[in-house]
Design a protein around this motif. Sequence first.
Motif, PDB file in Angstrom:
ATOM      1  N   PRO A 201      29.315  46.095  34.401  1.00 27.24           N
ATOM      2  CA  PRO A 201      29.451  44.996  33.433  1.00 27.24           C
ATOM      3  C   PRO A 201      30.639  45.146  32.487  1.00 27.24           C
ATOM      4  N   VAL A 202      31.074  46.366  32.277  1.00 28.56           N
ATOM      5  CA  VAL A 202      32.177  46.616  31.339  1.00 28.56           C
ATOM      6  C   VAL A 202      33.503  46.829  32.059  1.00 28.56           C
ATOM      7  N   LEU A 203      33.477  47.534  33.199  1.00 25.53           N
ATOM      8  CA  LEU A 203      34.724  47.985  33.816  1.00 25.53           C
ATOM      9  C   LEU A 203      35.117  47.264  35.104  1.00 25.53           C
ATOM     10  N   ALA A 204      34.174  46.605  35.757  1.00 19.86           N
ATOM     11  CA  ALA A 204      34.456  46.055  37.089  1.00 19.86           C
ATOM     12  C   ALA A 204      35.364  44.836  37.041  1.00 19.86           C
ATOM     13  N   THR A 205      36.293  44.781  37.991  1.00 18.97           N
ATOM     14  CA  THR A 205      37.116  43.595  38.224  1.00 18.97           C
ATOM     15  C   THR A 205      37.124  43.329  39.726  1.00 18.97           C
ATOM     16  N   LEU A 206      37.187  42.072  40.106  1.00 16.06           N
ATOM     17  CA  LEU A 206      37.154  41.725  41.521  1.00 16.06           C
ATOM     18  C   LEU A 206      38.467  42.095  42.202  1.00 16.06           C
ATOM     19  N   PRO A 207      38.383  42.644  43.427  1.00 18.66           N
ATOM     20  CA  PRO A 207      39.618  42.956  44.165  1.00 18.66           C
ATOM     21  C   PRO A 207      40.297  41.688  44.641  1.00 18.66           C
ATOM     22  N   THR A 208      41.602  41.763  44.819  1.00 12.82           N
ATOM     23  CA  THR A 208      42.351  40.626  45.338  1.00 12.82           C
ATOM     24  C   THR A 208      42.289  40.627  46.860  1.00 12.82           C
ATOM     25  N   ALA A 209      42.655  39.527  47.450  1.00 11.93           N
ATOM     26  CA  ALA A 209      42.628  39.411  48.912  1.00 11.93           C
ATOM     27  C   ALA A 209      43.504  40.461  49.599  1.00 11.93           C
ATOM     28  N   PRO A 210      44.739  40.728  49.101  1.00 15.34           N
ATOM     29  CA  PRO A 210      45.566  41.754  49.758  1.00 15.34           C
ATOM     30  C   PRO A 210      44.965  43.158  49.677  1.00 15.34           C
ATOM     31  N   GLN A 211      44.073  43.402  48.697  1.00 13.24           N
ATOM     32  CA  GLN A 211      43.478  44.728  48.550  1.00 13.24           C
ATOM     33  C   GLN A 211      42.273  44.949  49.463  1.00 13.24           C
ATOM     34  N   MET A 212      41.707  43.881  49.990  1.00 13.50           N
ATOM     35  CA  MET A 212      40.487  43.980  50.782  1.00 13.50           C
ATOM     36  C   MET A 212      40.639  44.816  52.056  1.00 13.50           C
ATOM     37  N   PRO A 213      41.722  44.639  52.838  1.00 16.05           N
ATOM     38  CA  PRO A 213      41.846  45.469  54.053  1.00 16.05           C
ATOM     39  C   PRO A 213      41.861  46.966  53.744  1.00 16.05           C
ATOM     40  N   ALA A 214      42.568  47.352  52.676  1.00 14.68           N
ATOM     41  CA  ALA A 214      42.615  48.772  52.310  1.00 14.68           C
ATOM     42  C   ALA A 214      41.248  49.276  51.868  1.00 14.68           C
TER      43      ALA A 214
END
Length: 297
Positions: A201-214
């Motif tokens: 709830p404090v630290l999480a951010t959603l990954p971007t599409a280019p980061q998903m494969p990695a």
Amino acid sequence: MKPASTATAFGVASLGIAAFSTMDALMKGLSIEMGAYNALLWRTMAGALIGGAVFFARRSPWPGREAARIHLLRGVLSAGMAILFFWGLARVPLAQGVALSFVAPLIALYLAAWLLKEKIERQAIFTSLLGFAGVLVILSGQARTDLGPEAFRGALAILASAGLYAYNIILMRQQALVAKPLEVAFFMSLIMSTCFLIAAPVLATLPTAPQMPALVGAAFLAFISLMLLSWAYARAEAQHLAPVEYTAFIWASILGLIVFSEPVRPMTLIGAGMIVAACIIATRRKPVSIAEMEAAL
């Protein structure tokens, strides 16, 4: 459990280390882009989904009380170990970070001696001093190349992670004896991701599409590595598999150069050699039985 030769177990463990080293390279890039916490949160969640799909599809039995205890202990420990390691790895060259982590087997000797109330031998003291000198050589080389205070803090974080990994080495063999590789891989990812979700709830951010494969690639490699290492440690004693850990330096050197354009510094090579030599000498001590370790724990 089907018998396997030590050579076969060593080969499987080597593949596990290769997979883990490639995962380290992916995670270093992700940690730089999105921070170590978010990289680990999404990687372990992806790993839990992959592992859970296979675990439940095969209708694998639920772990017993002893296996669940070790899963929980190692999972929580690994969460702290991983966040320290990848936070540090984002700030130091890949090969240097892996070299510093090699002090874990030396710390494990003292940890086992403390748990088992063993007298620390002169040889153990010598190997510890040699390994510590290797760490100082690496840190000295870091200072000479003027990597900055962030790199020094990163090195300290990796050393702290190595301290946790020392206990993890003992747990790894215990876990492999009471649980199958698929169970180990799934519950490790599940427990680690649960630990990281506490701060989401404090630290999480959603990954971007280019980061998903990695992220998916890192999760898959971590899952495969856990299964391979669990298979190997269930069929050979830790003392015979310990040297395989040092092949990670070869992979880290190659991947660091190719992916991050990080040359391997001479002081890193010298320091890594000193630490590896200390660990090899240390493994020649009389081995401690797993039964003794379990009784002490």
